[in-house]
Scaffold this motif. Structure first.
Motif, PDB file in Angstrom:
ATOM      1  N   LEU A 133      26.021   2.786 -14.455  1.00 18.74           N
ATOM      2  CA  LEU A 133      26.822   2.663 -13.229  1.00 18.74           C
ATOM      3  C   LEU A 133      26.388   1.446 -12.423  1.00 18.74           C
ATOM      4  CD1 LEU A 133      26.917   6.407 -12.058  1.00 18.74           C
ATOM      5  CD2 LEU A 133      28.767   5.110 -13.120  1.00 18.74           C
ATOM      6  N   TYR A 134      25.084   1.253 -12.305  1.00 18.77           N
ATOM      7  CA  TYR A 134      24.573   0.105 -11.549  1.00 18.77           C
ATOM      8  C   TYR A 134      25.034  -1.200 -12.207  1.00 18.77           C
ATOM      9  CZ  TYR A 134      21.263  -3.065  -9.275  1.00 18.77           C
ATOM     10  OH  TYR A 134      20.689  -4.105  -8.571  1.00 18.77           O
ATOM     11  N   GLY A 135      24.973  -1.244 -13.530  1.00 18.80           N
ATOM     12  CA  GLY A 135      25.416  -2.429 -14.255  1.00 18.80           C
ATOM     13  C   GLY A 135      26.900  -2.701 -14.075  1.00 18.80           C
ATOM     14  N   GLN A 136      27.709  -1.638 -14.051  1.00 19.02           N
ATOM     15  CA  GLN A 136      29.143  -1.805 -13.840  1.00 19.02           C
ATOM     16  C   GLN A 136      29.422  -2.467 -12.488  1.00 19.02           C
ATOM     17  OE1 GLN A 136      30.408  -1.390 -17.064  1.00 19.02           O
ATOM     18  NE2 GLN A 136      32.170  -0.516 -15.991  1.00 19.02           N
ATOM     19  N   TYR A 173      28.256  -7.530  -4.475  1.00 22.29           N
ATOM     20  CA  TYR A 173      27.611  -7.870  -3.206  1.00 22.29           C
ATOM     21  C   TYR A 173      27.767  -6.762  -2.161  1.00 22.29           C
ATOM     22  CZ  TYR A 173      27.477 -12.482  -5.352  1.00 22.29           C
ATOM     23  OH  TYR A 173      27.251 -13.528  -6.209  1.00 22.29           O
ATOM     24  N   ASP A 174      28.439  -5.696  -2.515  1.00 21.67           N
ATOM     25  CA  ASP A 174      28.602  -4.557  -1.608  1.00 21.67           C
ATOM     26  C   ASP A 174      28.593  -3.272  -2.436  1.00 21.67           C
ATOM     27  OD1 ASP A 174      29.137  -2.735   0.341  1.00 21.67           O
ATOM     28  OD2 ASP A 174      31.012  -3.657   1.031  1.00 21.67           O
ATOM     29  N   MET A 175      27.404  -2.713  -2.617  1.00 19.70           N
ATOM     30  CA  MET A 175      27.252  -1.539  -3.482  1.00 19.70           C
ATOM     31  C   MET A 175      28.049  -0.340  -2.972  1.00 19.70           C
ATOM     32  SD  MET A 175      25.399  -2.650  -5.931  1.00 19.70           S
ATOM     33  CE  MET A 175      24.940  -1.136  -6.782  1.00 19.70           C
ATOM     34  N   ASP A 176      28.330  -0.298  -1.671  1.00 16.91           N
ATOM     35  CA  ASP A 176      29.077   0.832  -1.117  1.00 16.91           C
ATOM     36  C   ASP A 176      30.526   0.865  -1.595  1.00 16.91           C
ATOM     37  OD1 ASP A 176      26.929   1.796   0.237  1.00 16.91           O
ATOM     38  OD2 ASP A 176      27.402   0.797   2.134  1.00 16.91           O
ATOM     39  N   GLN A 177      30.975  -0.203  -2.241  1.00 11.54           N
ATOM     40  CA  GLN A 177      32.325  -0.215  -2.805  1.00 11.54           C
ATOM     41  C   GLN A 177      32.294  -0.083  -4.329  1.00 11.54           C
ATOM     42  OE1 GLN A 177      35.209  -3.069  -1.290  1.00 11.54           O
ATOM     43  NE2 GLN A 177      33.824  -3.619   0.382  1.00 11.54           N
ATOM     44  N   GLY A 178      31.115   0.094  -4.881  1.00 10.98           N
ATOM     45  CA  GLY A 178      30.973   0.112  -6.327  1.00 10.98           C
ATOM     46  C   GLY A 178      30.994   1.492  -6.949  1.00 10.98           C
ATOM     47  N   TYR A 179      30.406   1.563  -8.137  1.00  8.10           N
ATOM     48  CA  TYR A 179      30.398   2.795  -8.926  1.00  8.10           C
ATOM     49  C   TYR A 179      29.222   3.669  -8.494  1.00  8.10           C
ATOM     50  CZ  TYR A 179      33.785   0.366 -11.836  1.00  8.10           C
ATOM     51  OH  TYR A 179      34.908  -0.294 -12.277  1.00  8.10           O
ATOM     52  N   VAL A 180      29.434   4.389  -7.406  1.00  5.14           N
ATOM     53  CA  VAL A 180      28.371   5.177  -6.771  1.00  5.14           C
ATOM     54  C   VAL A 180      28.879   6.586  -6.513  1.00  5.14           C
ATOM     55  CG1 VAL A 180      26.864   5.377  -4.753  1.00  5.14           C
ATOM     56  CG2 VAL A 180      27.362   3.120  -5.712  1.00  5.14           C
ATOM     57  N   CYS A 181      28.018   7.580  -6.705  1.00  2.77           N
ATOM     58  CA  CYS A 181      28.382   8.975  -6.417  1.00  2.77           C
ATOM     59  C   CYS A 181      27.112   9.801  -6.265  1.00  2.77           C
ATOM     60  CB  CYS A 181      29.260   9.563  -7.528  1.00  2.77           C
ATOM     61  SG  CYS A 181      28.415   9.743  -9.108  1.00  2.77           S
ATOM     62  N   THR A 182      27.260  10.994  -5.739  1.00  2.00           N
ATOM     63  CA  THR A 182      26.153  11.955  -5.715  1.00  2.00           C
ATOM     64  C   THR A 182      26.184  12.745  -7.032  1.00  2.00           C
ATOM     65  OG1 THR A 182      27.357  13.850  -4.788  1.00  2.00           O
ATOM     66  CG2 THR A 182      26.534  12.185  -3.231  1.00  2.00           C
ATOM     67  N   PHE A 183      25.106  13.455  -7.309  1.00  9.21           N
ATOM     68  CA  PHE A 183      25.077  14.299  -8.507  1.00  9.21           C
ATOM     69  C   PHE A 183      24.188  15.502  -8.251  1.00  9.21           C
ATOM     70  CE2 PHE A 183      23.296  15.884 -12.433  1.00  9.21           C
ATOM     71  CZ  PHE A 183      24.405  15.971 -13.263  1.00  9.21           C
ATOM     72  N   GLU A 193      35.524   7.271 -10.714  1.00  6.81           N
ATOM     73  CA  GLU A 193      35.114   6.953 -12.075  1.00  6.81           C
ATOM     74  C   GLU A 193      33.620   7.199 -12.252  1.00  6.81           C
ATOM     75  OE1 GLU A 193      36.555   3.194 -13.591  1.00  6.81           O
ATOM     76  OE2 GLU A 193      38.184   3.188 -12.127  1.00  6.81           O
ATOM     77  N   ALA A 194      32.851   6.880 -11.227  1.00 10.83           N
ATOM     78  CA  ALA A 194      31.414   7.155 -11.272  1.00 10.83           C
ATOM     79  C   ALA A 194      31.163   8.656 -11.352  1.00 10.83           C
ATOM     80  CB  ALA A 194      30.720   6.567 -10.043  1.00 10.83           C
ATOM     81  N   SER A 195      31.920   9.442 -10.596  1.00 13.48           N
ATOM     82  CA  SER A 195      31.768  10.903 -10.611  1.00 13.48           C
ATOM     83  C   SER A 195      32.100  11.464 -11.984  1.00 13.48           C
ATOM     84  CB  SER A 195      32.681  11.542  -9.559  1.00 13.48           C
ATOM     85  OG  SER A 195      32.325  11.144  -8.261  1.00 13.48           O
ATOM     86  N   ALA A 196      33.230  11.024 -12.543  1.00  9.90           N
ATOM     87  CA  ALA A 196      33.644  11.526 -13.859  1.00  9.90           C
ATOM     88  C   ALA A 196      32.635  11.137 -14.933  1.00  9.90           C
ATOM     89  CB  ALA A 196      35.028  10.976 -14.209  1.00  9.90           C
ATOM     90  N   THR A 197      32.148   9.906 -14.882  1.00 10.87           N
ATOM     91  CA  THR A 197      31.161   9.451 -15.862  1.00 10.87           C
ATOM     92  C   THR A 197      29.877  10.247 -15.747  1.00 10.87           C
ATOM     93  OG1 THR A 197      32.067   7.212 -15.895  1.00 10.87           O
ATOM     94  CG2 THR A 197      29.795   7.482 -16.627  1.00 10.87           C
ATOM     95  N   LYS A 238      42.837  14.229   1.543  1.00 12.27           N
ATOM     96  CA  LYS A 238      42.762  12.870   1.005  1.00 12.27           C
ATOM     97  C   LYS A 238      43.750  12.705  -0.145  1.00 12.27           C
ATOM     98  CE  LYS A 238      38.168  11.480   2.400  1.00 12.27           C
ATOM     99  NZ  LYS A 238      36.931  10.780   1.997  1.00 12.27           N
ATOM    100  N   PRO A 239      44.246  11.488  -0.363  1.00 11.84           N
ATOM    101  CA  PRO A 239      45.229  11.285  -1.437  1.00 11.84           C
ATOM    102  C   PRO A 239      44.625  11.395  -2.839  1.00 11.84           C
ATOM    103  CG  PRO A 239      44.629   9.186  -0.420  1.00 11.84           C
ATOM    104  CD  PRO A 239      44.006  10.263   0.427  1.00 11.84           C
ATOM    105  N   ILE A 240      43.328  11.111  -2.977  1.00 12.79           N
ATOM    106  CA  ILE A 240      42.674  11.125  -4.284  1.00 12.79           C
ATOM    107  C   ILE A 240      41.449  12.034  -4.219  1.00 12.79           C
ATOM    108  CG2 ILE A 240      41.442   9.730  -6.007  1.00 12.79           C
ATOM    109  CD1 ILE A 240      43.093   7.343  -5.148  1.00 12.79           C
ATOM    110  N   ASN A 241      41.262  12.824  -5.264  1.00  9.38           N
ATOM    111  CA  ASN A 241      40.060  13.650  -5.354  1.00  9.38           C
ATOM    112  C   ASN A 241      38.992  12.868  -6.118  1.00  9.38           C
ATOM    113  OD1 ASN A 241      38.132  15.624  -5.521  1.00  9.38           O
ATOM    114  ND2 ASN A 241      39.470  17.183  -6.429  1.00  9.38           N
ATOM    115  N   GLN A 242      37.933  12.473  -5.411  1.00  5.36           N
ATOM    116  CA  GLN A 242      36.842  11.724  -6.033  1.00  5.36           C
ATOM    117  C   GLN A 242      35.710  12.627  -6.511  1.00  5.36           C
ATOM    118  OE1 GLN A 242      36.177   8.817  -2.743  1.00  5.36           O
ATOM    119  NE2 GLN A 242      36.796   7.270  -4.224  1.00  5.36           N
ATOM    120  N   ASP A 243      35.863  13.948  -6.308  1.00  4.03           N
ATOM    121  CA  ASP A 243      34.886  14.913  -6.824  1.00  4.03           C
ATOM    122  C   ASP A 243      35.170  15.199  -8.294  1.00  4.03           C
ATOM    123  OD1 ASP A 243      34.026  15.026  -4.241  1.00  4.03           O
ATOM    124  OD2 ASP A 243      34.701  17.083  -3.853  1.00  4.03           O
ATOM    125  N   ARG A 244      34.142  15.524  -9.045  1.00  3.08           N
ATOM    126  CA  ARG A 244      34.298  15.998 -10.415  1.00  3.08           C
ATOM    127  C   ARG A 244      33.288  17.112 -10.668  1.00  3.08           C
ATOM    128  NH1 ARG A 244      38.121  13.362  -9.684  1.00  3.08           N
ATOM    129  NH2 ARG A 244      39.124  11.842 -11.052  1.00  3.08           N
TER     130      ARG A 244
END
Length: 586
Positions: free
Chosen positions: A106-109, A117-127, A69-73, A31-37
């Motif tokens: 994160l939810y507020g962001q 209107y589409d949480m799957d595109q928002g500030y969401v990650c596993t932890f 950003e959600a992962s890093a936060t 992938k072009p971007i690493n979304q893991d942290r």
């Protein structure tokens, strides 16, 4: 290809207490971007003991362009904020509150962005996170990253995937950071044995390698877990992983002794000499003796630097060699330093080095509640309310820091010259964060007449235990009696406790309203779950008629006055016998 984030002092840290060896690696993969942290933090003492070591990993979702950003936060804030929580809190409480706060942010962001209107595109990650403290590992998990434990060459998955299974298009996360306003996180506690290896990995790794490959890599690079983590990332990539790849490998090298190092160090100080008036001692002038008990000797002293009157407390000579008593004595000052309330005794901070084992606290010009009761044998209900309300505020401060007092009684309460009520003794207090270090006792430390019944069944105390004690104290202030007499301390079984009967205060000599008596009855219930959940609820109902109690019928005579009830029953039986005798005669 490498894109990793970490908070760490060293990847390999050795200490006299808890030490871990750590290897970790992250790769964007195809992938072009690493979304893991990922991140870890190993503090110095005393935080190493009181808070432990944190390891955390987060995996962004591919449908979102801001998920990294959600992962890093999540990783950054969890590690930073966890160490900002009180050291009296348990790991579970600290971890949950921090993650709940992060989730809300994160939810507020997302809700305040174009993705609302589409949480799957928002500030969401596993932890997935681990906190190592004393000889335990505390797990926090939400999403589909995984945590494993390798013990005796056997790999066990410790986390549960929060994911709806299916093909790549139909599978989705059922729980994740920032996905919902309501936060639900798995938390578990495990023993951490010497040599245990814990592994945190994202699905880009574990979906493409099997259990045997993980074990083999770790065994091959047992002396270099960094190489083990890098080799597993490469193996998953070679196996066709099309996702970001992140793994952390943590091995437990040494475990600390039970107890707190700062207390252990202080316990090495010698006992002070016999203290007498006019004696100069460690920068203090002893003025007079205030109090002597089987546990301690208390003196009024003057700080020769500040000329301030203070209270100096030393262990009883009978306990100078009792290690458990010494630790409780030291814990009392440790607790006092962490309570910021006008209704709790204040510790005196001093920059002077101590050469003996003692504690220093503020001097309260006033009297104990025991003395006050002797001077006020028939207090008004309003006087009692004012005293109980202030004790409750002190308890509320303690409960917010996960401290249970366990010994609320008249001798442990002071009223100063201005009428301010203070809790003054913390020698029996249970601190959740310290209890995790193994610094606990099975002894019942409280005073029997005011001790909650669950202690006599061998259960640990809760906030409801303090509420029981406060309710008994309230009852005692109003009547100079106890709601169950002396029976509670004699009831060592559930069956025996079920036979205990609360004696109502609604009697001619007390003139207590029904609803006040019902308030005390509820707070002093034998079963903890029937009591108030918060001390503030009890105090509120003590001053404001609860509609539930107002709507109740007048208590039956057997509850209000059992003696009078049985007198009436006996009189009735005598009259029946006399009537029957007279009828037979006629």
């Amino acid at each position: 290809m490498h894109d990793s984030y970490q908070i760490t002092k060293d990847d390999n840290v050795m200490s006299e207490s808890l030490s871990l060896t750590i290897g970790q690696h992250s790769n964007a993969g195809r992938k072009p971007i690493n979304q893991d942290r990922y991140g870890l933090f190993i503090p110095s003492e005393p935080e190493l003991t009181t808070k432990g070591i944190t390891v955390a990993l987060a995996d962004g979702i591919s449908t979102s362009d801001v998920s990294q950003e959600a992962s890093a936060t999540s990783v950054n804030s969890f590690i930073a904020d966890y160490y900002a929580t009180p050291d009296s809190w348990s790991v579970q409480t600290s971890g949950h509150r921090v993650l709940q706060s992060i989730n809300s942010w994160l939810y507020g962001q997302t809700r305040n962005s174009e993705f609302r209107y589409d949480m799957d595109q928002g500030y969401v990650c596993t932890f997935s996170g681990l906190v190592f403290k004393a000889n335990k590992a505390y797990l926090f998990h939400i999403g589909d990253s995984r945590i494993f434990r390798l013990r005796n060459n056997r790999l066990t998955q410790l986390s549960i995937d929060h994911k709806k299974a299916g093909d790549q298009e139909n599978s989705y996360l059922t729980r994740a950071m920032g996905l919902e306003q309501q936060f639900h996180c798995d938390s578990k506690t495990f023993d951490a044995n010497l040599g245990d290896i814990f592994i945190l990995a994202t699905d880009g790794v574990y979906d493409f390698i099997n259990e045997n490959q993980i074990i083999a890599a770790i065994n091959t690079h047992t002396d270099d877990l960094q190489k083990a983590s890098e080799s597993l990332i490469q193996r998953a990539f070679d196996a066709g992983s099309d996702d970001n790849l992140t793994i952390q490998i943590v091995r437990v090298e040494t475990l600390p002794p039970l107890g707190m190092p700062n207390l252990q160090h202080a316990s090495l100080l010698p006992a002070p000499p016999a203290l007498t008036p006019k004696m100069e001692f460690d920068g203090f002038e002893i003025l007079r003796e205030l109090y002597v008990s089987s546990r301690s000797h208390v003196f009024l002293a003057k700080d020769m630097n500040t000329q301030e009157n203070v209270v100096l407390k030393v262990l009883s000579t009978d306990l100078e060699d009792d290690q458990e008593a010494i630790e409780r004595f030291l814990m009392e000052e440790w607790i006092t330093r962490r309570l910021n309330s006008v209704h709790c005794l204040k510790a005196i901070e001093s920059q002077r080095q101590r050469h003996f084992l003692y504690s220093v606290t503020e001097f309260i010009e006033g009297q104990t509640l025991t003395q006050w009761m002797q001077d006020n044998p028939h207090p008004s209900l309003d006087q009692v309310r004012r005293i109980v309300e202030q004790i409750a505020k002190g308890l509320q401060t303690m409960h917010r820091r996960e401290m249970i007092h366990q010994d609320i009684r008249p001798d442990n309460i002071m009223i100063d010259s201005s009428g301010t009520v203070k809790i003054i003794d913390f020698g029996s207090t249970r601190v959740a964060g310290v209890a995790e270090l193994g610094a606990e006792t099975d002894l019942i430390l409280g005073t029997a007449q005011f001790t909650a019944p669950e202690y006599f069944l061998g259960y640990q105390g809760t906030a409801q235990s303090d509420i029981f004690s406060l309710a008994v104290l309230t009852y005692h202030l109003l009547s100079h009696e106890l709601p169950y007499g002396s029976s509670v301390s004699k009831a060592y079984s559930v069956a025996a406790q079920r036979k205990l009967s609360y004696r109502s205060l609604v009697r001619e000599e007390h003139k207590i309203p029904f609803w006040v008596d019902d308030t005390i009855r509820k707070a002093a219930s034998i079963q903890p779950h029937k009591r108030y959940q918060e001390v503030a609820e009890f105090v509120y109902d003590l001053g404001h008629p609860n509609k539930v109690f107002l709507n109740k019928a007048k208590p039956p005579l057997i509850d209000r006055d059992p003696v009078l009830f049985w007198k009436c029953v006996s009189t009735g039986l005598v009259l029946i016998v006399l009537y029957q005798t007279l009828a037979d005669y006629l």
